[in-house]
Design a protein around this motif. Structure first.
Motif, PDB file in Angstrom:
ATOM      1  N   PHE A  43       0.826  -1.201   0.000  1.00 18.69           N
ATOM      2  CA  PHE A  43       0.000   0.000   0.000  1.00 18.69           C
ATOM      3  C   PHE A  43       0.866   1.259   0.000  1.00 18.69           C
ATOM      4  CE2 PHE A  43      -3.027  -2.768   2.685  1.00 18.69           C
ATOM      5  CZ  PHE A  43      -3.719  -3.213   1.558  1.00 18.69           C
ATOM      6  N   ALA A  44       2.179   1.094  -0.201  1.00 15.09           N
ATOM      7  CA  ALA A  44       3.103   2.228  -0.066  1.00 15.09           C
ATOM      8  C   ALA A  44       3.216   3.041  -1.344  1.00 15.09           C
ATOM      9  CB  ALA A  44       4.479   1.722   0.359  1.00 15.09           C
ATOM     10  N   TYR A 361       3.130   0.251   4.166  1.00 14.24           N
ATOM     11  CA  TYR A 361       2.532   1.572   3.997  1.00 14.24           C
ATOM     12  C   TYR A 361       3.672   2.577   3.957  1.00 14.24           C
ATOM     13  CZ  TYR A 361       3.372   1.646   9.083  1.00 14.24           C
ATOM     14  OH  TYR A 361       3.951   1.569  10.323  1.00 14.24           O
ATOM     15  N   LEU A 379      -1.861   5.372   2.803  1.00 17.09           N
ATOM     16  CA  LEU A 379      -2.217   4.108   2.158  1.00 17.09           C
ATOM     17  C   LEU A 379      -2.693   4.384   0.743  1.00 17.09           C
ATOM     18  CD1 LEU A 379      -4.255   2.545   5.102  1.00 17.09           C
ATOM     19  CD2 LEU A 379      -1.978   1.811   4.355  1.00 17.09           C
TER      20      LEU A 379
END
Length: 407
Positions: A43-44, A361, A379
């Motif tokens: 989600f980074a 993240y 996110l």
């Protein structure tokens, strides 16, 4: 007799420029390098969903250009950009409420280059730049490399506060304000129309450039479009509007543009000549051909619908994944949402444990020009499909519980 010759002593090479030592790399890029393993649900990164690219349409555009005009497509071009592409971009901008002539535009190698060109054209070392809090990371890098003094404007869930902006402009005499008013990176928030008008008014009365970056604005999946700051009469002569195909067509094309008043646009063109002469001709002509042959608006509508479903999947799982007392944004479009955990959590310190659970993240601290809020994180909800998002949030919740339980 053997004569041993002594090699002459070598002087050290001259040092790197100070700015390369004082300005760090992108934490997002560093995290992506660490989390490149395929099992990691990431989600980074701010990566568009590759399965939604119109690869067939883009390939057809390249094939047509190379088959019909190969000599032109493979040749040098003008610094300002291919006329066909600038005409198409001007038409799209005008259709969205901002009358634009092709000559108002400079094509850039991604909108990131536009930031670098503006920093070169506008900033002397020591000049002051105002930014949002938090702010897009690569903008902080661009202004830092120019030697600027970067100050965050206090704000709220709607963006920079106009009164705080006015006070800072009067006190600090900055050159420019940089803002991503629609689906901001990193928060996902959108600046309301009234606040945009107030920001434009401050810039007009006190003398300030506004750099309005809009890479995500077309990715709206609910609510009504908010007009650009650049469309306000009071800001027309002092607003630079940046756009990009990276999020609506494909980032690999590296195609962006800036719309600016003539004198500043010419200065940016000179800076671009020194940087890369011009943006690749074949990419520009292929994009122009795509716009002529395909319906980009229909494609963007499909992409935005998919992204809306993915945002909903992330919102549905956050309450179980994040600790009690956490809060987060609910973006109406774009690619990101922003979460704040309870004050005792440090998302930078927690990240290694999270990555051990094969999820990632971006910690919020690097996005702040001033004092960082270490309990925040960003996110990205568009790269994975809903079932992967649900699994990633399950891993995130488990990792946070493990990290806190073991501390």
């Amino acid at each position: 007799m053997t004569i041993t010759e002594t090699a002459p002593a070598l002087a050290p090479a001259p040092p790197l420029a100070e700015r390369t030592r004082s300005i760090g790399g992108s934490p997002v890029r560093d995290i992506l390098a660490v989390t490149a393993r395929p099992e990691v649900i990431n989600f980074a990164g701010g990566l568009p969903a590759p399965e939604l690219f119109d690869a067939e349409g883009i390939a057809a555009a390249y094939q047509a250009v190379l088959a019909e005009t190969p000599a032109r497509a493979l040749q040098y071009s003008t610094t300002e950009g291919e006329p066909a592409l600038r005409a198409a971009l001007a038409a799209r901008t005008s259709a969205r409420g901002l009358a634009t002539d092709p000559d108002d535009l400079l094509v850039t190698t991604g909108s990131q280059q536009a930031l670098s060109l503006l920093a070169t054209a506008l900033l002397e070392p020591g000049d002051t730049v105002l930014v949002e809090d938090p702010c897009y990371l690569a903008a902080l890098q661009a202004f830092g490399f120019a030697g600027a003094r970067v100050i965050a404007v206090p704000g709220d869930e709607h963006g920079p506060d106009p009164q705080a902006l006015e006070e800072l402009v009067a006190r600090e005499r900055p050159k420019l304000l940089y803002t991503v008013p629609t689906f901001q990176n990193p928060t996902g928030r959108t600046m309301p129309a009234g606040r945009r008008a107030a920001v434009a008014d401050v810039a007009a009365r006190l003398g300030l450039w506004i750099v309005e970056d809009d890479p995500y604005g077309e990715l709206r999946f609910e609510g009504e479009r908010v007009p650009w700051i650049a469309s306000h009469d009071s800001a027309r002569d002092r607003t630079v509007l940046l756009g990009s195909f990276s999020k609506v067509m494909a980032p690999g094309l590296r195609l962006g543009w800036l719309r600016a008043p003539a004198e500043l646009r010419r200065a940016c063109a000179v800076a671009k000549q020194a940087a890369d002469l011009h943006t690749p001709t074949v990419n520009q002509l292929a994009a122009a051909r795509y716009l002529a042959d395909r319906d980009l608006d229909a494609h963007v509508t499909r992409v935005a619908a998919a992204y809306g479903t993915r945002r909903d999947a992330m919102l549905a799982g956050l309450a179980d994944a994040l600790p009690a007392g956490s809060v987060w944004t609910r973006p109406e479009g774009g690619m990101f949402l922003w979460a704040r955990l309870p004050e005792s959590y440090d998302t930078t310190a927690l990240l290694p444990e999270v990555v051990r659970h094969d999820v990632a993240y971006v910690p919020g601290a690097p996005f702040h020009a001033g004092a960082p809020d270490r309990s925040t994180l960003r996110l990205c909800f568009v790269t994975q499909e809903p079932d992967e998002i649900a699994e990633g949030l399950r891993r995130l919740g488990e990792a946070l519980r493990t990290a806190v339980g073991g501390s």
